[in-house]
Design a protein around this motif. Structure first.
Motif, PDB file in Angstrom:
ATOM      1  N   LEU A  42      16.764  -1.315  30.161  1.00  0.00           N
ATOM      2  CA  LEU A  42      18.078  -0.746  30.432  1.00  0.00           C
ATOM      3  C   LEU A  42      18.670  -1.428  31.654  1.00  0.00           C
ATOM      4  O   LEU A  42      18.049  -1.466  32.719  1.00  0.00           O
ATOM      5  CB  LEU A  42      17.961   0.756  30.671  1.00  0.00           C
ATOM      6  N   LEU A  43      19.869  -1.986  31.491  1.00  0.00           N
ATOM      7  CA  LEU A  43      20.587  -2.634  32.576  1.00  0.00           C
ATOM      8  C   LEU A  43      21.597  -1.652  33.139  1.00  0.00           C
ATOM      9  O   LEU A  43      22.481  -1.182  32.417  1.00  0.00           O
ATOM     10  CB  LEU A  43      21.306  -3.890  32.065  1.00  0.00           C
ATOM     11  N   LEU A  44      21.493  -1.339  34.421  1.00  0.00           N
ATOM     12  CA  LEU A  44      22.383  -0.377  35.067  1.00  0.00           C
ATOM     13  C   LEU A  44      23.250  -1.100  36.085  1.00  0.00           C
ATOM     14  O   LEU A  44      22.736  -1.677  37.051  1.00  0.00           O
ATOM     15  CB  LEU A  44      21.577   0.719  35.770  1.00  0.00           C
ATOM     16  N   ASP A  45      24.553  -1.078  35.876  1.00  0.00           N
ATOM     17  CA  ASP A  45      25.485  -1.756  36.774  1.00  0.00           C
ATOM     18  C   ASP A  45      26.121  -0.741  37.710  1.00  0.00           C
ATOM     19  O   ASP A  45      26.972   0.046  37.303  1.00  0.00           O
ATOM     20  CB  ASP A  45      26.561  -2.486  35.957  1.00  0.00           C
ATOM     21  N   GLU A  46      25.678  -0.733  38.959  1.00  0.00           N
ATOM     22  CA  GLU A  46      26.204   0.159  39.997  1.00  0.00           C
ATOM     23  C   GLU A  46      26.195   1.633  39.563  1.00  0.00           C
ATOM     24  O   GLU A  46      27.233   2.292  39.525  1.00  0.00           O
ATOM     25  CB  GLU A  46      27.639  -0.253  40.364  1.00  0.00           C
ATOM     26  N   PRO A  47      25.038   2.179  39.234  1.00  0.00           N
ATOM     27  CA  PRO A  47      25.001   3.548  38.697  1.00  0.00           C
ATOM     28  C   PRO A  47      25.491   4.620  39.662  1.00  0.00           C
ATOM     29  O   PRO A  47      25.902   5.688  39.215  1.00  0.00           O
ATOM     30  CB  PRO A  47      23.515   3.753  38.351  1.00  0.00           C
ATOM     31  N   THR A  48      25.470   4.361  40.972  1.00  0.00           N
ATOM     32  CA  THR A  48      25.925   5.388  41.926  1.00  0.00           C
ATOM     33  C   THR A  48      27.254   5.024  42.582  1.00  0.00           C
ATOM     34  O   THR A  48      27.706   5.742  43.484  1.00  0.00           O
ATOM     35  CB  THR A  48      24.874   5.631  43.030  1.00  0.00           C
ATOM     36  N   SER A  49      27.888   3.958  42.144  1.00  0.00           N
ATOM     37  CA  SER A  49      29.151   3.543  42.759  1.00  0.00           C
ATOM     38  C   SER A  49      30.212   4.631  42.632  1.00  0.00           C
ATOM     39  O   SER A  49      30.437   5.185  41.562  1.00  0.00           O
ATOM     40  CB  SER A  49      29.655   2.264  42.086  1.00  0.00           C
TER      41      SER A  49
END
Length: 248
Positions: free
Chosen positions: A169-176
């Motif tokens: 799983l690729l997560l791009d800035e999950p908490t941005s």
């Protein structure tokens, strides 16, 4: 721990602008791997190449030993790589539950099957509800996506990605853009994901990175500056100079 995904001298240029320069990256099975670096370091461009949204100029991407370089996003997803985006791709006019059900239906090969059996439809909804429970999003699931909070939308996006049953799983800035409470909730969610699932996460919040990552890769002007455990990255003088010492 064996490699699940590996890149070999992955290079992407737009004319004279090089966004990834001969990147060698290894994601091990089941690990939590963070990708960090200053703005413009090439992090999102690298993840776009892994997910099939961007074709490399040269180099290779190997997933479970198979060369997937240049495959379309749909093919990459079918092989076991799912992703989230910094700006989500949810259906805002549909309910939370309907978004996940559509993703489950697509995974099972019948995205446009309105005459499917009652039993098949029931199994789709059951699977959708299980995924929503996994990402801790069970209240108000019949609300439209446009009506739920930003943090809930990020949780929902992970449920949609998990519907593809990925190995990575690729997560791009999950908490941005999240509040501190939403960030804490997302960290707990990611911690709860099964260890059979490998994660590659772009993240700017160093407290999140150091609490979640088994290993960290630092990009700088498109090149790998360092890869190591959190303690190794903290102790790396070059990383402190170009990134960790900078106020974000």
């Amino acid at each position: 721990m064996s490699a699940l995904l590996r890149t070999e001298r992955l290079h992407k240029a737009f004319g004279s602008l090089v966004v990834t320069r001969d990147v060698d990256l290894e994601i091990r099975r089941g690990e939590r791997h963070a990708l960090i670096g200053p703005n413009g370091a090439g992090k999102t461009s690298l993840v776009h190449q892994l997910g099939g949204q961007l074709a490399p100029t040269s180099g290779r991407i190997l997933f479970e030993g198979r060369d997937i370089t240049g495959l379309a996003p749909e093919a990459v997803c079918r092989l076991g790589i799912a992703r989230t985006f910094q700006k989500n791709n949810l259906f805002r006019g549909l309910s939370v539950r309907e978004n996940v059900r559509l993703a489950v239906q697509a995974r099972r090969g019948t995205p446009y099957a309105p005459l499917a059996s009652i039993h098949a439809n029931r199994s789709l909804w059951t699977r959708a509800d299980d995924l929503l429970a996994q990402v801790r999003l069970t209240d108000g699931i019949d609300r439209k996506v446009a009506e739920i909070s930003y943090g809930e939308q990020r949780q929902l996006e992970i449920a949609v990605a998990l519907a593809a049953e990925p190995a990575l799983l690729l997560l791009d800035e999950p908490t941005s853009g999240m509040s501190p409470a939403e960030t804490d909730n997302m960290v707990r969610l990611v911690e709860s994901l099964p260890r059979s699932l490998a994660l590659l996460m772009i993240e700017h919040d160093m407290s999140v990175v150091f609490s979640l990552a088994d290993r960290i890769t630092v990009l700088y002007y498109g090149e790998v500056l360092a890869t190591g455990t959190p303690n190794e990255i903290r102790a790396d003088a070059r990383v402190r100079e170009v990134y960790l010492g900078v106020t974000h």
